[in-house]
Design an enzyme around this catalytic site. Structure first.
Site, PDB file in Angstrom:
ATOM      1  CG  HIS A 167      -1.973  -1.067   1.201  1.00 35.99           C
ATOM      2  ND1 HIS A 167      -2.826  -1.282   0.143  1.00 35.99           N
ATOM      3  CD2 HIS A 167      -2.277  -2.029   2.123  1.00 35.99           C
ATOM      4  CE1 HIS A 167      -3.622  -2.320   0.412  1.00 35.99           C
ATOM      5  NE2 HIS A 167      -3.294  -2.795   1.604  1.00 35.99           N
ATOM      6  CG  ASP A 203      -2.845  -8.280   0.710  1.00 39.10           C
ATOM      7  OD1 ASP A 203      -2.119  -8.573   1.664  1.00 39.10           O
ATOM      8  OD2 ASP A 203      -3.888  -7.582   0.822  1.00 39.10           O
ATOM      9  CG  HIS A 205      -6.738  -5.331   1.658  1.00 39.18           C
ATOM     10  ND1 HIS A 205      -6.129  -6.151   2.590  1.00 39.18           N
ATOM     11  CD2 HIS A 205      -7.963  -5.033   2.153  1.00 39.18           C
ATOM     12  CE1 HIS A 205      -6.938  -6.316   3.620  1.00 39.18           C
ATOM     13  NE2 HIS A 205      -8.071  -5.665   3.383  1.00 39.18           N
ATOM     14  CG  ASP A 293      -4.876  -9.993   3.442  1.00 36.64           C
ATOM     15  OD1 ASP A 293      -4.615 -10.516   2.334  1.00 36.64           O
ATOM     16  OD2 ASP A 293      -4.685  -8.782   3.676  1.00 36.64           O
ATOM     17  CE1 TYR A 332      -2.333  -7.618   8.675  1.00 35.45           C
ATOM     18  CE2 TYR A 332      -3.935  -8.200   6.970  1.00 35.45           C
ATOM     19  CZ  TYR A 332      -2.835  -7.478   7.382  1.00 35.45           C
ATOM     20  OH  TYR A 332      -2.230  -6.614   6.514  1.00 35.45           O
TER      21      TYR A 332
HETATM   22  C1  SP5 Z   1      -1.116  -5.068   3.935  1.00 37.16           C
HETATM   23  C2  SP5 Z   1      -2.557  -5.122   4.248  1.00 37.16           C
HETATM   24  O1  SP5 Z   1      -3.171  -6.173   4.165  1.00 37.16           O
HETATM   25  N1  SP5 Z   1      -3.119  -4.003   4.663  1.00 37.16           N
HETATM   26  C3  SP5 Z   1      -4.491  -4.040   4.971  1.00 37.16           C
HETATM   27  C4  SP5 Z   1      -4.984  -2.717   5.298  1.00 37.16           C
HETATM   28  C5  SP5 Z   1      -6.473  -2.757   5.344  1.00 37.16           C
HETATM   29  N2  SP5 Z   1      -6.927  -2.173   6.536  1.00 37.16           N
HETATM   30  C6  SP5 Z   1      -8.241  -1.695   6.373  1.00 37.16           C
HETATM   31  C7  SP5 Z   1      -8.816  -1.451   7.701  1.00 37.16           C
HETATM   32  C8  SP5 Z   1     -10.224  -1.006   7.603  1.00 37.16           C
HETATM   33  C9  SP5 Z   1     -10.801  -0.840   8.949  1.00 37.16           C
HETATM   34  N3  SP5 Z   1     -10.686  -2.032   9.744  1.00 37.16           N
HETATM   35  C10 SP5 Z   1     -11.354  -1.927  10.981  1.00 37.16           C
HETATM   36  C11 SP5 Z   1     -10.641  -2.717  12.006  1.00 37.16           C
HETATM   37  C12 SP5 Z   1     -10.593  -1.948  13.281  1.00 37.16           C
HETATM   38  N4  SP5 Z   1      -9.403  -2.297  14.010  1.00 37.16           N
HETATM   39 ZN    ZN Z   2      -4.265  -7.044   2.684  1.00 36.33          ZN
END
Ligand code: SP5
Ligand code: ZN
Length: 358
Positions: A167, A203, A205, A293, A332
């Site tokens: 990202h 990934d 995302h 993930d 995660y």
């Molecule tokens: C590298 C990677 O997988 N980054 C992922 C980033 C995505 N995070 C988005 C989070 C959106 C809000 N999540 C709410 C969880 C509250 N702790």
């Molecule tokens: Zn991700």
């Protein structure tokens, strides 16, 4: 395949993430890399320590202003007294140079560290603490060392790094990422080889940072399969199939969004499409941005890929038969990620074996 590692990842504890203004527990934890390394060691992998690389390799993919900011943000935050008043123990931005605010004027780099934070971070979730820089810089060294191993003749190498990187763009960062490890590895391969290097990002995302780094570069093909940002998922603003590259890089970017709830079938079809694309474009090497993930049970995504799905994806990617650097991104579910990465890498070795058959 060799597994490249650095203990320095432990220096980065994000300390949570600020989401919708609330400090929530983070999921990008030191235990992630430890779990993955342990699972691979148990499966018999050779663990190799990362070698330090000069900053030039980082500056191939990042703006010097971002590198300088990340290296000094924590000490500047502390020096400004913000850990005491208002009592914030991580660097958290509060104001951003929104394009509509600027009307085309390029933004000044703010004098106040509290505002400078928003010049470089595009979200509030990606916090900087005392060891963040050292860990992020070490993660790039892990990816570069994996690229070196492949350039020296290994058919594949795995960079077991964190914090993740896909990202992070040239001059800004977010999404739990600071420096783009996979992009640095791809730039190194491109500089050393003839023909384009393909990055395939699996990934959950969209790999928006890697896309941005190489958007006008025909020397690095960037493909990403991810949960559809149009269905409400991070990174929200990017990751749509109309994003195909610009200028000399027109046609060298490819996004395959999949619907929330998708499992092995839809995700493997998307991977197969990207593999075919890299083959048609005659890629000379491959970087796999391996986030696990997309697995069912992961707290950060609604995809439902199984361990067998990850093995099959690895097999399809390995069957390209290219020199391959695999870089860890997200994933995660601490109880599952070791197995998921082991399956993906095992599949990749099977694919590489099959590509050698006459
Ligand atoms: C590298 C990677 O997988 N980054 C992922 C980033 C995505 N995070 C988005 C989070 C959106 C809000 N999540 C709410 C969880 C509250 N702790
Ligand atoms: Zn991700």
């Amino acid at each position: 395949m060799p597994v490249v590692w650095s203990d320095r990842h432990r220096l980065h504890d994000p300390g949570g993430e600020v989401w919708v203004g609330v400090r929530t527990p983070g999921t990008e934890l030191p235990a992630r890399a430890e779990q993955v390394r342990e699972a691979l060691a148990e499966a018999g992998a050779r663990i190799v320590d990362a070698e330090a690389h000069p900053d030039e390799a980082v500056l191939r993919v990042h703006d010097p202003a971002l590198v300088d900011y990340l290296a000094r943000a924590w000490e500047q935050w502390e020096a400004a007294g913000l850990t005491v008043d208002p009592g914030q123990d991580r660097v958290v931005p509060y104001v951003f140079p929104h394009p509509g605010l600027l009307a085309g004027v390029s933004p000044a780099i703010p004098a106040a560290i509290s505002a400078r934070a928003g010049h470089f971070a595009y979200d509030t979730m990606t916090l900087i603490g005392p060891g963040t820089w050292e860990a992020a810089r070490a993660a790039v060294d892990v990816a570069l060392t994996a690229a070196d191993l492949v350039l020296a003749g290994e058919r594949a190498a795995f960079a077991c790094c964190r914090p993740p990187g896909h990202h992070a763009a040239r001059a800004c960062f977010g999404g739990s990422c600071y420096l783009n490890n996979a992009a640095a590895a791809a730039a190194r391969l491109r500089d050393a080889l003839d023909g384009p290097v393909a990055v395939i990002d699996v990934d959950a995302h969209h790999g928006n940072g890697t896309q941005a780094v190489f958007y006008d570069d025909p020397g690095v093909l960037v493909g990403s399969v991810h949960v559809d940002p149009g269905a409400g998922w991070f990174p929200h603003f990017l990751g749509f199939d109309a994003e195909m590259g610009s200028g000399a890089g027109a046609g060298a970017n490819r996004n395959v969004p999949v619907a929330p709830g998708s499992g092995d079938e839809a995700c493997l079809e998307a991977v197969a499409g990207l593999v075919k694309w890299a083959r048609e474009r005659e890629a000379s090497a491959l970087v796999v941005a391996l986030g696990v993930d997309a697995a069912e049970g992961d707290p950060e995504s609604p995809l439902r890929v199984t361990a067998g799905g990850y093995r099959a994806a690895g097999r399809a990617l390995g069957a390209l038969g290219l020199p391959t650097v695999v870089v860890l991104e997200g994933g995660y579910d601490l109880t599952a990620i070791g197995r998921l990465v082991t399956e993906a890498l095992g599949g990749m070795e099977e694919g590489l074996d099959s590509s050698r058959q006459p």
